[in-house]
Design an enzyme around this catalytic site. Sequence first.
Site, mmCIF file in Angstrom:
data_model
loop_
_atom_site.group_PDB
_atom_site.id
_atom_site.type_symbol
_atom_site.label_atom_id
_atom_site.label_comp_id
_atom_site.label_asym_id
_atom_site.label_seq_id
_atom_site.Cartn_x
_atom_site.Cartn_y
_atom_site.Cartn_z
ATOM 1 N N HIS A 1 -5.140 2.189 4.526
ATOM 2 C CA HIS A 1 -5.769 3.604 4.054
ATOM 3 C C HIS A 1 -5.506 3.752 2.635
ATOM 4 C CE1 HIS A 1 -4.811 5.002 8.456
ATOM 5 N NE2 HIS A 1 -5.967 4.339 8.491
ATOM 6 N N HIS B 1 -13.471 6.326 11.123
ATOM 7 C CA HIS B 1 -12.172 5.873 10.919
ATOM 8 C C HIS B 1 -12.386 4.164 10.680
ATOM 9 C CE1 HIS B 1 -7.954 5.472 10.254
ATOM 10 N NE2 HIS B 1 -8.148 4.602 11.106
ATOM 11 N N ASP C 1 -11.207 1.837 7.571
ATOM 12 C CA ASP C 1 -10.303 0.793 7.742
ATOM 13 C C ASP C 1 -11.215 -0.528 7.067
ATOM 14 O OD1 ASP C 1 -8.181 1.680 8.981
ATOM 15 O OD2 ASP C 1 -8.714 1.082 11.033
ATOM 16 N N HIS D 1 -9.139 -5.384 12.072
ATOM 17 C CA HIS D 1 -8.151 -6.015 10.856
ATOM 18 C C HIS D 1 -8.318 -7.675 10.946
ATOM 19 C CE1 HIS D 1 -6.886 -2.092 9.827
ATOM 20 N NE2 HIS D 1 -6.121 -1.887 10.796
#
Length: 333
Positions: A79, A236, A240, A263
């Site tokens: 973040h 969001h 990321d 991720h």
Amino acid sequence: MRFQQQTIARSVCFSGVGVHSGKTVNVIIHPAPVNHGIKFVRTDIPDHPSIPARFNMIVDTSLATVIGYDGVIVSTIEHLMASFTGLSIDNARVELDNYEMPIMDGSAGPFTRLIQSVGAVSQDGPRHVFRVTRPIELEQDGKFVGVYPSDRFKITCTVEYDHPLIQKQSYSIEINELSFAREICNARTFGFYHEVEYMKRCGLARGGSLANAVVLSQDTVLNVDGLRYPDEFVRHKLLDCIGDFSMMGLPILGHLVTCRSGHAFHHRFLEKFFEEKSSWETWVIPCSTDGCPSKADDRIQNRMNCIGGKTHFHYSHPIDTQKTLAGANCLMS
């Protein structure tokens, strides 16, 4: 010159709770010289070891982006890294006294407003970028990441969850200081109630709460104030994505398209990106990027067909990176 490297105008400090450790973490972000990049420094360890925020320093992506070197780690950096990228901060030194960055409210908003409150300054060094010249794609088990030539940094992100409040969502945006601060930085991380409870039983998410995440039951949002955006979930995930791709070490000039990724898959794509050296070049941004290749429209549209439903485009005009952010109307709360 218009496209100079940037750092923050002066040091800023803050504290918060780590989402997994549940411990208070004190952080100071310092300005850094030209070509320093972003580095994280553990002040709670002798000799204050420093870890560069680069993809080859990533040691774990299971719950967050974790970098490490020689047994020292820094967790949950995505973040803050997204805020650096979104606000065009190239160089900074981040000191913290624990292994985990604080989760704050679960978004990049607090970091963004903090940086905006002190402003950014141009430095005596040109900004280099990875300029995409040919498409690069990675697809496996329903997940997809691709990057295509473009004269701007754009991201198109798609998520799909078997939940009535999410289902399929897509969002596309040109990333610059204004669009990031207005449209992306305040989108919070989210999770499902049964998963959060399981993680806590396993000793994880000790600092997790409704104050720093959107939590969903089977059919509703448990947060009293509800969502910040109807499509906060995909925003969001796009946030990321910005944080994960900031680990390339240089900004990217291209159109990034992701579909059901995360991720770990982003990290795999970065490995592929650096293997395909014939598909990109390092480039000094001139005062005008007119004439950069942008020939992937059909290929991108084909990938967009996988999401179902309508895609909403929110492009903003780029702003002059030489202006400071101190006068922005997004003040620290």
